[in-house]
Design a protein around this motif. Structure first.
Motif, PDB file in Angstrom:
ATOM      1  N   TYR A  28      -6.579  11.307  38.094  1.00  0.00           N
ATOM      2  CA  TYR A  28      -6.411  12.760  37.995  1.00  0.00           C
ATOM      3  C   TYR A  28      -7.319  13.455  39.000  1.00  0.00           C
ATOM      4  O   TYR A  28      -8.524  13.229  39.021  1.00  0.00           O
ATOM      5  CB  TYR A  28      -6.714  13.245  36.576  1.00  0.00           C
ATOM      6  N   GLU A  29      -6.699  14.302  39.800  1.00  0.00           N
ATOM      7  CA  GLU A  29      -7.455  15.048  40.818  1.00  0.00           C
ATOM      8  C   GLU A  29      -7.896  16.418  40.319  1.00  0.00           C
ATOM      9  O   GLU A  29      -8.755  17.051  40.915  1.00  0.00           O
ATOM     10  CB  GLU A  29      -6.596  15.193  42.077  1.00  0.00           C
ATOM     11  N   GLU A  30      -7.259  16.873  39.232  1.00  0.00           N
ATOM     12  CA  GLU A  30      -7.637  18.141  38.603  1.00  0.00           C
ATOM     13  C   GLU A  30      -7.728  17.931  37.100  1.00  0.00           C
ATOM     14  O   GLU A  30      -6.862  17.278  36.510  1.00  0.00           O
ATOM     15  CB  GLU A  30      -6.594  19.230  38.881  1.00  0.00           C
ATOM     16  N   VAL A  31      -8.760  18.490  36.491  1.00  0.00           N
ATOM     17  CA  VAL A  31      -8.922  18.422  35.038  1.00  0.00           C
ATOM     18  C   VAL A  31      -9.218  19.830  34.528  1.00  0.00           C
ATOM     19  O   VAL A  31     -10.198  20.455  34.935  1.00  0.00           O
ATOM     20  CB  VAL A  31     -10.057  17.468  34.625  1.00  0.00           C
ATOM     21  N   LEU A  32      -8.351  20.313  33.645  1.00  0.00           N
ATOM     22  CA  LEU A  32      -8.527  21.628  33.027  1.00  0.00           C
ATOM     23  C   LEU A  32      -8.874  21.429  31.563  1.00  0.00           C
ATOM     24  O   LEU A  32      -8.153  20.732  30.845  1.00  0.00           O
ATOM     25  CB  LEU A  32      -7.240  22.448  33.147  1.00  0.00           C
TER      26      LEU A  32
END
Length: 217
Positions: A28-32
């Protein structure tokens, strides 16, 4: 397109372990993360969205990505009011599922509990079962449901009752085999690792994992 993950419940025992994994690993390159108040965590690929869970629709446009991990939950001790308990354990996970599905999120990962059964006469087990059933109706191509037994691990808050139960399970666990294996206690870190691993698979359908199966994953 960058792989993006969403976590609801990242301050809890499973959610915090999962957050550590998602930030450490490269899939995962983005984690929200959806939080009531910001966590003391900083990372280049982490975004913290402070939300009012009673107004989740207001944040709908940000619920996009590859997978959403719902680790929300409470306890009878923390939330004695059954209406509030139901809202946290059922309503919030369901609304998140509906909003994410509308936005094309491919996978939903739900932390439920061992024994979840919508037909149960036990309120807390019944809520878990109803949540599972209602989210199944949302229509995700891929839905993973995890049913851990007693969770072990380092909590930020100390719960005397849970410390006693955890000690008892150290004695009971070796006695649970066969069909009873799913009732063995399980480290939250193992549940989080299984969730991450399954999110990288391309299988579609409904997948339900009891504690013993989670350990195998």
């Amino acid at each position: 397109m960058a792989n993006k993950a969403i976590i609801a419940g990242s301050s809890g025992l499973i959610g915090s372990n999962l957050l550590d994994i998602l930030l450490r690993e490269t899939f995962y390159e983005e984690v929200l993360i959806l939080v009531r108040k910001e966590l003391p965590v900083r990372h280049p690929k982490l975004t913290q969205l402070v939300v009012d869970f009673d107004r989740l629709e207001a944040y709908a446009d940000q619920l996009t990505g590859h997978a959403i991990f719902c680790c929300l939950g409470t306890t009878r001790h923390k939330t004695p009011d059954r209406a509030v308990y139901r809202k946290i354990d059922h309503d919030y996970p369901l609304i998140l599922a509906q909003l994410a599905h509308k936005n094309g999120v491919e996978q939903y990962h739900l932390v439920s509990a061992v024994g979840a059964n919508a037909a149960s006469s036990t309120f807390y087990i019944k809520i878990k079962g109803e949540t599972e059933a209602d989210i199944q109706r949302v229509g995700f191509a891929t839905l993973h449901i995890y049913r851990p037994s007693l969770l072990t691990g380092n909590r930020t808050e100390k719960r005397v009752e849970e410390k006693i139960v955890t000690a008892l399970f150290k004695i009971i666990d070796p006695l649970l085999f066969g069909g009873l294996k799913k009732y063995k206690s399980i480290p939250a870190s193992i549940v989080a690792a299984a969730m991450y691993k399954q999110s990288m698979q391309i299988n579609t359908g409904l997948f339900i994992y009891e504690s013993d199966k989670i350990k195998q994953l």
